[in-house]
Design a protein around this motif. Structure first.
Motif, PDB file in Angstrom:
ATOM      1  N   MET D   1      11.305   0.776   7.871  1.00 44.07           N
ATOM      2  CA  MET D   1       9.897   0.482   8.138  1.00 44.07           C
ATOM      3  C   MET D   1       9.095   1.782   8.193  1.00 44.07           C
ATOM      4  SD  MET D   1       8.169  -1.412  11.408  1.00 44.07           S
ATOM      5  CE  MET D   1       6.398  -1.291  11.570  1.00 44.07           C
ATOM      6  N   THR D   2       7.898   1.742   7.642  1.00 46.34           N
ATOM      7  CA  THR D   2       7.048   2.920   7.644  1.00 46.34           C
ATOM      8  C   THR D   2       6.080   2.867   8.819  1.00 46.34           C
ATOM      9  OG1 THR D   2       7.166   3.089   5.258  1.00 46.34           O
ATOM     10  CG2 THR D   2       5.321   4.212   6.333  1.00 46.34           C
ATOM     11  N   TYR D   3       6.150   3.861   9.666  1.00 49.78           N
ATOM     12  CA  TYR D   3       5.269   3.885  10.836  1.00 49.78           C
ATOM     13  C   TYR D   3       4.017   4.714  10.600  1.00 49.78           C
ATOM     14  CZ  TYR D   3       9.213   1.784  13.276  1.00 49.78           C
ATOM     15  OH  TYR D   3      10.202   0.939  13.670  1.00 49.78           O
ATOM     16  N   VAL D   4       4.145   5.697   9.729  1.00 42.04           N
ATOM     17  CA  VAL D   4       3.012   6.603   9.506  1.00 42.04           C
ATOM     18  C   VAL D   4       2.738   6.675   8.014  1.00 42.04           C
ATOM     19  CG1 VAL D   4       2.120   8.928   9.837  1.00 42.04           C
ATOM     20  CG2 VAL D   4       3.774   7.995  11.457  1.00 42.04           C
ATOM     21  N   THR D   5       1.487   6.533   7.644  1.00 48.13           N
ATOM     22  CA  THR D   5       1.119   6.637   6.238  1.00 48.13           C
ATOM     23  C   THR D   5       0.358   7.938   6.020  1.00 48.13           C
ATOM     24  OG1 THR D   5       0.878   4.263   6.237  1.00 48.13           O
ATOM     25  CG2 THR D   5      -0.047   5.453   4.343  1.00 48.13           C
ATOM     26  N   PHE D   6       0.795   8.710   5.057  1.00 48.56           N
ATOM     27  CA  PHE D   6       0.165   9.999   4.800  1.00 48.56           C
ATOM     28  C   PHE D   6      -0.831   9.885   3.645  1.00 48.56           C
ATOM     29  CE2 PHE D   6       4.128  10.833   6.902  1.00 48.56           C
ATOM     30  CZ  PHE D   6       3.810  11.843   7.780  1.00 48.56           C
ATOM     31  N   PRO D   7      -1.908  10.609   3.679  1.00 49.79           N
ATOM     32  CA  PRO D   7      -2.895  10.591   2.580  1.00 49.79           C
ATOM     33  C   PRO D   7      -2.354  11.404   1.410  1.00 49.79           C
ATOM     34  CG  PRO D   7      -3.587  12.114   4.284  1.00 49.79           C
ATOM     35  CD  PRO D   7      -2.302  11.525   4.756  1.00 49.79           C
ATOM     36  N   LEU D   8      -1.644  10.744   0.525  1.00 49.62           N
ATOM     37  CA  LEU D   8      -0.842  11.443  -0.475  1.00 49.62           C
ATOM     38  C   LEU D   8      -1.673  12.183  -1.517  1.00 49.62           C
ATOM     39  CD1 LEU D   8       2.021   8.841  -0.944  1.00 49.62           C
ATOM     40  CD2 LEU D   8       1.989  10.962   0.406  1.00 49.62           C
ATOM     41  N   ASP D   9      -2.960  11.825  -1.619  1.00 50.53           N
ATOM     42  CA  ASP D   9      -3.802  12.473  -2.615  1.00 50.53           C
ATOM     43  C   ASP D   9      -4.244  13.875  -2.204  1.00 50.53           C
ATOM     44  OD1 ASP D   9      -5.109  11.101  -0.506  1.00 50.53           O
ATOM     45  OD2 ASP D   9      -7.016  11.328  -1.584  1.00 50.53           O
ATOM     46  N   LYS D  10      -3.922  14.299  -1.019  1.00 57.38           N
ATOM     47  CA  LYS D  10      -4.398  15.616  -0.586  1.00 57.38           C
ATOM     48  C   LYS D  10      -3.425  16.701  -1.037  1.00 57.38           C
ATOM     49  CE  LYS D  10      -7.116  13.771   3.123  1.00 57.38           C
ATOM     50  NZ  LYS D  10      -8.349  14.309   3.674  1.00 57.38           N
TER      51      LYS D  10
END
Lengths: 336, 336, 336, 336
Positions: D1-10
């Protein structure tokens, strides 16, 4: 001629009050400190160095100061004791102050600098009530150093020490040792240097240090004789003014300006030159030697220190100074 | 016999350096301050009060000090000028410091207290460079006051003023005026009071103030003569020690302890007694009167001030003092 | 429409935390303070004034603050108690801090200024541990004021009070009351104002105060709606932005900008207008009135205060506000 | 399960703000520091170490901080650049501040201590205005560290950085890293740690650090789940609580307490364990690994660091961590 008379019946030859800290000397020298990776730890601080110098020369010595309650402080106390310096008046701080640090950078024999850590330094927290009158009462000489005047309560502790020294007849030596750290203003500096110097028998400093003290006075030509004359009106018997490469001159109330010859040296760095000179000179005067011979002895001691890596740890014994002078006289040592 | 010689060729009779502030005196008196609803504003501060006293007595006076750049500061400067006190060396602070305040509480003629505001006070920010040597060079007398020694840079400014006064031959008066506010420690206080007192010709203080200065000395019986003798070894010619209701004694180097009779007064409050006494006494000595007559004159001036609501504003003229003495002598004034 | 819901089951209507000081109001007005000779003493400080206002309007109130251990402090505590304000969380300082002072200068009805004494003020020494959770747990409303954020430990005490208010469900009002004294920098100010405002339900301030909070943000037109919208994203339900003579606008999350009519007044001085407005407005909202009616009530309360000599002491009762509104409506009061 | 989503476009993987200093590690170890004669210089400071760790693991990194304008400061900047860490927001102090120091003492693998120099440290002088919004706007992750909250203006700079990170959607990691130096009181510490933690997505700390933050709260059993639940009510998605030898637990809002196995190590000293663990763990989470696998990766990274003499300089590459795990799995490494 004898300019200063010492109270010979006193058992302690020499006591100093003031800065007591750690030198961290670059092991990889002749480069900027950015490229230095390791440092060696020594005891430092001008009055501490002079006291170590006096102890090495064979005198009974004591130190009045304050150390941090940490590994650095304990190292300092232990080092003094191993050099037979009395530490009964070396007080341990209980406020969490730290030990002052001096990182040395030796780019070349003539291009040296120091990176100082003097914030919250334990030595500046010595209080007047911590200064032992009984110790000063036993001492032939009390040496004070300008850096200890830089902040309260150390500043008041020095004035209290001066008061005890006057009361008990110790000869007072003032090593100006001006460093801008921790002073709030040049005006403040001048005020307390002058108040202290009024009470001193022997004053040693550079021309620039005396200029700083004359901030509110009139000596446009920076004339040594005007400078010295002011202090003869107070308590001084010898005023040594150092002119860097042009050498030092010791002025006396009879109007004489005494000079001495210098010695060659293989210079590693310039740190510690003044402290070893002071130790050698005061030692000579205490032996009853002429001012000129005492100055030579100071110069030889300084040559030994600047030829080695440390300051305190390189302070020579009398045998080493005598040997250095003899070897110079035989032409065995030449300048680097 | 003349104990103090004044440089009569100087045009300015009297200069003082130090505290310059605002008194806010309770209008509704004989009650705790909690119940006071209105206050009246006066210039205050011991050296300011003494200077106003000297001006009222007819002398040429000047003040050396620093005022806040606000309505209180401008009121002070204006009041000094209206009293013909030279203000060329009253400097205006530019750092946002405030004017020191003293709220007075008069519960009864003998139960008075003061609520002080001394944080960030402008008068303590006078610097050594702001002290005008030329002003002190023109003055017969320089008065210093202990509160100005309480903090840097005012402390250094006082020592600089002392240095100028010594150089130019002014008679130096030290009104001890010890107040615990703003001093960091009792040890610090003793150090600077002693350093200053060494340079003074006339020293006035209470027995308790002299005790505070003897913190590091041996005078177990609190013997006035031991106290006075110390200062005669330095520069002092008159040392006045005040013993509250038992009266004051003026000691001189010839071993005499001078006393004077006192006068009755209808006491409103005790504030300002010391300042008016100092003004009257110094005035008398400057007239060439005996110490005893000068002390009487000081006492009469003090009686006038403690019989009225203010300190500074109640400082008497010479005619008023003369009149008071005459009326006392005729039995027209009795104690309250 | 109801924008704010109060926890009606709580017994204490209103608690405020923060500045508590003394106003010294010039008795001789319409002149510069230099010419003012007497001052009258009042309790002052924005949150104290608002609390007095709320008590006069008939609410159960309490204050959370720190007073000096002196006559001024005791006067303040006594005054609060005489106004039926609970003082169980008014702590007495034990460090020698003083009571903040505000000398008022009234040159004309529109030209007023304040001379502040805020150094070492007792109210800024309130600590987080001194804030009583149990008091805040009893309160319908907690009001915080910007000046209490200016220094540690008062700053942390306010954040602790906010934490308790959030936990126990009190409505939180933030009276920005920005004053430059004691803040170290404008950046520091912006940081803590923003951190506090995030947690508040009702925010009142001038356009300039909101500008100060937007130091690191983008609102080039100084657009009220951008300003208000930011706080609606956090906790705010009402944001009042004051535009001086152009009047105030109360913004709500539904996009409405509420305005109210104002009343004429015979203005003596402008001090206290904001505090009485805040008291009247919060009182109205707590009564369940519309925002417009609450704003009018605040305006009328303000008119009464600016028509008299004091701030705190002139705070009106509900009957006085009602009477003022009626007299205005009858045309009996016209502007000065 | 993913708890944290990172702003991958940065483009920037990781930025940290805070302490940046010098470690002086004893060369002669397994003895008290009193007997250590030489020290080796490394870059230090918890967020600096973590950033170096992230860079070694192959990520794009940047640092936000302030360095002294001296040889130590220049060494730090150069070291960061040699590790490919962006230093466009590493500001050079112009006030004469010094570089913070940490002398390490390694008496035995389990008995280590640090002698800190934190007075007048340059890193604590970073101001809010110096924090580059544009840098934070480019970053996937912002890491803050507790020591940077210890004093103004660094404290406000951290809150400003948090504000920018929130605005631009960076994932915020809070490494509590509580150290008592430079904090004025435990109450102050609790206040600002809590205000910062409210805004963070991932919080890492020891049980004792969380206890310190709960000073004004009720958690008598020191229950991890009560601790974690508080932060899930704000912004947190993962709260790691470290229990020393009993291992760490990562709590998530779904109520799960995640644990991972640990690895053996030949321990030289314990310094740096937390920093390398944090780097490894955050790296894993950013790779999309499970919490358990990320914790294992952090543990392995920590084992490598505590097996060597330095902290920063021993931070492993991904290949080194992988290799360490494999060798452990093959039983080639056993505990010392």
């Amino acid at each position: 001629m004898t300019y200063v008379t010492f109270p010979l019946d006193k058992p302690l030859d020499f006591a100093a009050i003031g800065r007591l800290c750690i030198d961290l000397n670059a092991n990889e020298i002749h480069r900027p400190m950015e490229e230095t990776m390791t440092f060696t730890k020594y005891v430092g601080g001008s009055p501490a160095n002079i006291t170590i110098g006096m102890a090495r020369l064979g005198l009974q010595t004591a130190f009045i100061g304050k150390i941090a309650n940490d590994q650095m402080g304990r190292f300092i106390e232990d080092y003094l004791q191993r050099n037979r310096i009395e530490t009964t008046n070396v007080v341990t701080d209980q406020t969490g102050a730290v030990t002052g640090l001096a990182f040395t950078e030796i780019k070349s024999p003539t291009d040296c600098s120091i990176l100082m850590y003097r914030d919250n330094a334990a030595d500046l927290l010595l209080t007047p009530a911590e200064v032992q009158e009984s110790l000063i009462a036993r001492a032939k000489v009390l040496l004070i150093s300008g850096t200890a005047l830089a902040q309260s309560p150390s500043r008041e502790a020095v004035f209290q020490a001066l008061s005890y020294a006057k009361k008990h007849g110790a000869v007072i030596v003032f090593d100006l040792d001006y460093r801008p750290y921790t002073w709030k203003s040049a005006e403040e500096t001048a005020t307390y240097y002058n108040l202290a110097a009024e009470k001193c028998d022997i004053i040693l400093g550079t021309r620039e240090e005396f200029d700083m003290m004359e901030r509110f006075e009139t000596n446009p030509e920076k004339d040594d004789r005007i400078t010295a004359a002011k202090w003869f009106d107070y308590s001084a018997k010898i005023v040594i003014i150092k002119h860097g490469k042009e050498g030092s001159i010791a002025y006396t109330p009879d109007g004489v300006g005494h000079r001495a010859k210098s010695f060659p040296a293989k210079v590693v760095k310039t740190f510690g030159a003044g402290d070893s000179y002071a130790a050698g000179f005061i030692y000579g005067i205490m032996q009853g030697w002429t001012i000129e011979k005492s100055m030579e002895y100071g110069s030889a001691a300084a040559c030994i220190v600047i030829s080695s890596h440390s300051c305190s740890d390189a302070m020579p014994t009398a045998a080493q100074v005598d040997d250095y002078i003899e070897r110079c006289n035989r032409g065995e040592i030449t300048a680097s």
